[in-house]
Every structure is written in structure tokens, then in C-alpha cells.
Design a protein around this motif. Sequence first.
Motif, mmCIF file in Angstrom:
data_model
loop_
_atom_site.group_PDB
_atom_site.id
_atom_site.type_symbol
_atom_site.label_atom_id
_atom_site.label_comp_id
_atom_site.label_asym_id
_atom_site.label_seq_id
_atom_site.Cartn_x
_atom_site.Cartn_y
_atom_site.Cartn_z
ATOM 1 N N ASP A 49 3.234 1.667 22.392
ATOM 2 C CA ASP A 49 3.535 2.709 21.417
ATOM 3 C C ASP A 49 2.411 3.734 21.375
ATOM 4 O O ASP A 49 1.312 3.521 21.864
ATOM 5 C CB ASP A 49 3.777 2.125 20.029
ATOM 6 C CG ASP A 49 2.616 1.270 19.549
ATOM 7 O OD1 ASP A 49 1.619 1.143 20.279
ATOM 8 O OD2 ASP A 49 2.707 0.720 18.447
ATOM 9 N N LYS A 66 6.127 10.204 24.246
ATOM 10 C CA LYS A 66 6.870 9.725 23.079
ATOM 11 C C LYS A 66 6.870 8.208 22.938
ATOM 12 O O LYS A 66 7.010 7.684 21.852
ATOM 13 C CB LYS A 66 8.307 10.225 23.148
ATOM 14 C CG LYS A 66 8.420 11.720 23.045
ATOM 15 C CD LYS A 66 9.836 12.177 23.207
ATOM 16 C CE LYS A 66 9.890 13.696 23.221
ATOM 17 N NZ LYS A 66 11.211 14.196 23.517
ATOM 18 N N GLU A 67 6.699 7.490 24.037
ATOM 19 C CA GLU A 67 6.861 6.038 24.010
ATOM 20 C C GLU A 67 5.596 5.238 24.256
ATOM 21 O O GLU A 67 5.561 4.046 23.984
ATOM 22 C CB GLU A 67 7.906 5.635 25.058
ATOM 23 C CG GLU A 67 9.249 6.282 24.831
ATOM 24 C CD GLU A 67 10.187 6.071 26.009
ATOM 25 O OE1 GLU A 67 9.800 5.369 26.968
ATOM 26 O OE2 GLU A 67 11.288 6.616 25.951
ATOM 27 N N LYS A 68 4.565 5.858 24.811
ATOM 28 C CA LYS A 68 3.405 5.054 25.210
ATOM 29 C C LYS A 68 2.117 5.865 25.177
ATOM 30 O O LYS A 68 2.129 7.078 25.144
ATOM 31 C CB LYS A 68 3.621 4.481 26.606
ATOM 32 C CG LYS A 68 3.741 5.536 27.687
ATOM 33 C CD LYS A 68 4.108 4.923 29.019
ATOM 34 C CE LYS A 68 4.428 5.948 30.070
ATOM 35 N NZ LYS A 68 5.659 6.661 29.913
#
Length: 173
Positions: free
Chosen positions: A94, A142-144
Motif C-alpha cells: 500500500d 495508487k497501489e504500492k
Amino acid sequence: MKSQQKFLVFIVFIIILLSGCSDDDNSAQSEESVGGDKSEEQTSTSEELLYDHKDTGVSVGYEEGWEMIEESKDPVNVTFQHDHILSVLTVLDDKQKVQSLKDELLQGANKASVVDESDRFIAYETNREESMRTEVYFMNDKEKTVMLSFVTAKDRYDKVEDDIASFRSKLNY
């Protein structure tokens, strides 16, 4: 979440510790093993990958002289080596705040001084008998959160600066 951050700090600390404890004999052996594979390296193309993690979308293009030496999965931590440089690629699931990651790295380094810093970068040196320089680059989407760290002896940094920049250019995330 806290356990991932502690693990990350622990990995970086171990790499710094191992780098500081290595001697020139180990480095010479590493250079010999890399030098022994030159015929394979000469036939490599720029399209080859040194590392590819399909789940995270992170890859590192082939760069002569670099080799992957270790990988762990949760979180993704990949260690690379080139002559007197250790590099760690870390992918956190995240998006984490870069400043909190910087703070944790400095706490884990113990007795380190910051020599350069920007929004997405920090360089610090340990204050020990054999001083080590660590550079950490941060990339987010956005994810990592992707962290790319380089550790080398402070007195060798000028000699390996181009190798670090070249390896960084091969990172795709």
C-alpha cells in the motif's frame, strides 16, 4: 502494517551491517565470479530482465555486472549486487508516506547523518570506523510504494555513482 515497516528497517540495517563487515577478499571473490560469466553477459540484449515480479508490475532490466542474490516475498524484497554496491528493491503493498519511511530508515541506521534529501530521496552516511553511504529512492503509485536502496562504502561512492544511476534507469514499476 507495523510489522512490515519493522521488517523493512531490519533488512536495510542487516544490509548495512553486512556491507560494513565485508572485506576486500570477499569483494575480490565476487568480482571473479562476475568476471567468469562475461561471455554470457556479452550475448545479452537490453530486452532481457534481471528481475520481474508480475504480481506487482515491478521489473529491472538487465544491467551488465549486476546480479540478483536474494528474494523474499512478503513484502517483496530483492537484493542485487554489483562489485562494491548492494541494492535492495522493496515493494510495499500500500501507499505509505515517504517521510515516515525515511524516519524509520534513519532510526534503524543508528548514528547516521543525512547528506542529501528531497521529497522522493534520502542519502545518509553512518558514523562508524568504516563509514557506509546509503541512498534510498521512493516511488509511489495508487497501489504500492517502491523503495530502491543502494549501500556502498563512503570512500568508494564517487567510483560507483555512475553504476547506481545506470541501475536506477533499468527499474520499471
